[in-house]
Scaffold this motif. Structure first.
Motif, PDB file in Angstrom:
ATOM      1  N   SER A   1      37.829  -6.461  25.967  1.00 20.16           N
ATOM      2  CA  SER A   1      38.039  -8.148  25.798  1.00 20.16           C
ATOM      3  C   SER A   1      36.580  -8.856  25.662  1.00 20.16           C
ATOM      4  O   SER A   1      36.407  -9.765  25.084  1.00 20.16           O
ATOM      5  N   PHE A   2      35.612  -8.205  26.578  1.00 20.63           N
ATOM      6  CA  PHE A   2      34.331  -8.831  26.416  1.00 20.63           C
ATOM      7  C   PHE A   2      33.361  -7.724  27.017  1.00 20.63           C
ATOM      8  O   PHE A   2      33.469  -7.228  28.065  1.00 20.63           O
ATOM      9  N   SER A   3      32.436  -7.589  26.152  1.00 19.27           N
ATOM     10  CA  SER A   3      31.517  -6.399  26.475  1.00 19.27           C
ATOM     11  C   SER A   3      30.028  -6.988  27.368  1.00 19.27           C
ATOM     12  O   SER A   3      29.981  -8.183  27.133  1.00 19.27           O
ATOM     13  N   THR A   4      29.574  -6.031  28.083  1.00 21.18           N
ATOM     14  CA  THR A   4      28.230  -6.586  28.656  1.00 21.18           C
ATOM     15  C   THR A   4      27.040  -7.067  27.569  1.00 21.18           C
ATOM     16  O   THR A   4      26.320  -7.656  27.886  1.00 21.18           O
ATOM     17  N   GLU A   5      27.377  -6.655  26.379  1.00 19.95           N
ATOM     18  CA  GLU A   5      26.360  -6.944  25.426  1.00 19.95           C
ATOM     19  C   GLU A   5      27.015  -8.368  24.517  1.00 19.95           C
ATOM     20  O   GLU A   5      26.193  -8.830  23.895  1.00 19.95           O
ATOM     21  N   ASN A   6      28.206  -8.553  24.863  1.00 20.12           N
ATOM     22  CA  ASN A   6      28.713  -9.964  24.059  1.00 20.12           C
ATOM     23  C   ASN A   6      28.061 -11.158  24.855  1.00 20.12           C
ATOM     24  O   ASN A   6      27.838 -12.081  24.120  1.00 20.12           O
ATOM     25  N   TRP A   7      27.285 -10.868  25.672  1.00 19.47           N
ATOM     26  CA  TRP A   7      26.557 -12.210  26.481  1.00 19.47           C
ATOM     27  C   TRP A   7      25.297 -12.482  25.467  1.00 19.47           C
ATOM     28  O   TRP A   7      24.760 -13.624  25.551  1.00 19.47           O
ATOM     29  N   LYS A   8      25.182 -11.839  24.290  1.00 20.70           N
ATOM     30  CA  LYS A   8      23.913 -12.059  23.289  1.00 20.70           C
ATOM     31  C   LYS A   8      24.615 -13.156  22.272  1.00 20.70           C
ATOM     32  O   LYS A   8      23.775 -13.773  21.209  1.00 20.70           O
ATOM     33  N   ARG A   9      25.869 -13.537  22.661  1.00 24.75           N
ATOM     34  CA  ARG A   9      26.432 -14.422  21.424  1.00 24.75           C
ATOM     35  C   ARG A   9      25.978 -15.854  21.894  1.00 24.75           C
ATOM     36  O   ARG A   9      25.684 -16.017  22.891  1.00 24.75           O
ATOM     37  N   PRO A  10      26.219 -16.808  20.797  1.00 26.06           N
ATOM     38  CA  PRO A  10      25.951 -18.084  21.264  1.00 26.06           C
ATOM     39  C   PRO A  10      26.653 -18.578  22.455  1.00 26.06           C
ATOM     40  O   PRO A  10      28.090 -18.357  22.290  1.00 26.06           O
ATOM     41  N   ARG A  11      26.173 -19.565  23.230  1.00 22.70           N
ATOM     42  CA  ARG A  11      26.828 -20.004  24.351  1.00 22.70           C
ATOM     43  C   ARG A  11      28.383 -20.729  24.275  1.00 22.70           C
ATOM     44  O   ARG A  11      29.142 -20.449  25.046  1.00 22.70           O
ATOM     45  N   GLN A  12      28.451 -21.525  23.233  1.00 22.55           N
ATOM     46  CA  GLN A  12      29.668 -22.078  22.846  1.00 22.55           C
ATOM     47  C   GLN A  12      30.788 -20.919  22.630  1.00 22.55           C
ATOM     48  O   GLN A  12      31.738 -21.172  22.934  1.00 22.55           O
ATOM     49  N   GLU A  13      30.419 -19.907  21.691  1.00 21.90           N
ATOM     50  CA  GLU A  13      31.424 -18.990  21.425  1.00 21.90           C
ATOM     51  C   GLU A  13      31.744 -18.255  22.987  1.00 21.90           C
ATOM     52  O   GLU A  13      32.860 -18.145  23.020  1.00 21.90           O
ATOM     53  N   ILE A  14      30.929 -18.014  23.834  1.00 25.63           N
ATOM     54  CA  ILE A  14      31.100 -17.222  25.066  1.00 25.63           C
ATOM     55  C   ILE A  14      31.987 -18.405  25.907  1.00 25.63           C
ATOM     56  O   ILE A  14      33.067 -17.741  26.383  1.00 25.63           O
ATOM     57  N   GLU A  15      31.544 -19.611  25.936  1.00 27.57           N
ATOM     58  CA  GLU A  15      32.430 -20.381  26.746  1.00 27.57           C
ATOM     59  C   GLU A  15      34.007 -20.672  26.144  1.00 27.57           C
ATOM     60  O   GLU A  15      34.950 -20.582  27.053  1.00 27.57           O
TER      61      GLU A  15
END
Ligand code: IPE
Ligand code: IPE
Ligand code: MG
Length: 256
Positions: free
Chosen positions: A78-92
């Protein structure tokens, strides 16, 4: 968002949904890399988050299908440790979707006797999301049906390194001897301890890579890649995957 209607009885739906899988062996453990939400949205001129929302709806149906089919373990990346590289709005937005999924689906999951567990470090998630997740874990802790594992802020290399650290600590403290480290001990040091390795790993959206998912656990897993984007992945695609799985010959290094 559409709320749930009446929940179908498990036996009714199992009879109906097993129709295409007569004489097929259902894998115990299916793991899925749910990829392609962004590309699905882009192809429709929609923002990426619309793709994530559709992906959540697809996930809900696949969870139901796996439960109906009697799958014992379902692990969803569902969410990888590498997915933190994405834009903040997408992560939120992704955390908000986690909140939404659990808020709307938890009662159905409880009713289906599903047990939810998490792979990955949830302490890095927003407080509200942690609370929602913890509530879902507690509410389903004693359930004995489908084990639904969300890999949430999960990375396999991190998991392996943490396992190595815990083993090294035991050796340093004298509670484990160096010679006692074997595959079983190591497997037990991972977040997946006690869970059988996946029989079948599905990745949607055409990319044929593992992206830091369950590296140790998939040593002998059957890999199945499909072109469909994750929001397009339906029950019939899952059934196709199970058919393909049945056509494979698993040798585990031995002979037929
Ligand atoms: C998978 O879809 C969902 C997550 C990684 C959270 P993507 O967001 O990776 O979609 P693509 O790969 O960019 O199309
Ligand atoms: C893998 O997809 C992670 C999840 C599905 C949660 P990614 O989209 O992050 O993988 P890469 O970047 O294409 O390898
Ligand atoms: Mg992707």
């Amino acid at each position: 968002m559409r709320p749930f209607g009446r929940i179908r009885k498990r036996e009714d739906s199992a009879n109906k949904d097993n129709r295409n899988l007569i004489n097929q062996q259902v894998p115990d453990h299916i793991a899925i890399i749910m990829d392609g939400n962004g590309r699905w949205a882009k192809a429709r001129g929609l923002p990426r988050i619309a793709g994530h929302h559709s992906g959540m709806l697809a996930m809900r149906d696949v969870v139901r299908a796996c439960d109906d089919l009697g799958i014992k373990y379902l692990t969803l990346y569902s969410f990888s440790t590498e997915n933190w590289k994405r834009p903040r709005q997408e992560i939120e937005y992704l955390w908000r979707l986690v909140d939404e999924f659990f808020a709307l689906d938890i009662l159905e999951l409880v009713e289906r006797n599903v047990r939810i567990t998490i792979l990955g470090d949830t302490t890095e998630l927003p407080n509200a999301t942690q609370a929602t997740v913890n509530r879902a874990l507690q509410m389903t802790a004693s359930n004995t049906g489908l084990r639904l594992q969300f890999a949430l802020n999960y990375g396999s290399r991190k998991e392996i390194l943490e396992g190595v650290q815990s083993i090294a600590r035991m050796v340093a403290e004298g509670s484990l001897r160096l010679e006692e480290i074997n595959e079983e001990v190591f497997s037990h040091s991972l977040a997946t301890k006690g869970i059988p390795d996946p029989d079948l790993l599905i990745r949607t959206s055409g990319d044929q890579r593992i992206s830091n998912f369950l590296l140790w656990q998939i040593a002998y897993t059957e890999l199945y890649f499909v072109e469909e984007m994750w929001p397009e992945f339906k029950r019939r695609h899952l059934e196709d995957a199970i058919h393909a799985y049945n056509a494979r010959e698993r040798r585990f290094g031995g002979l037929k």
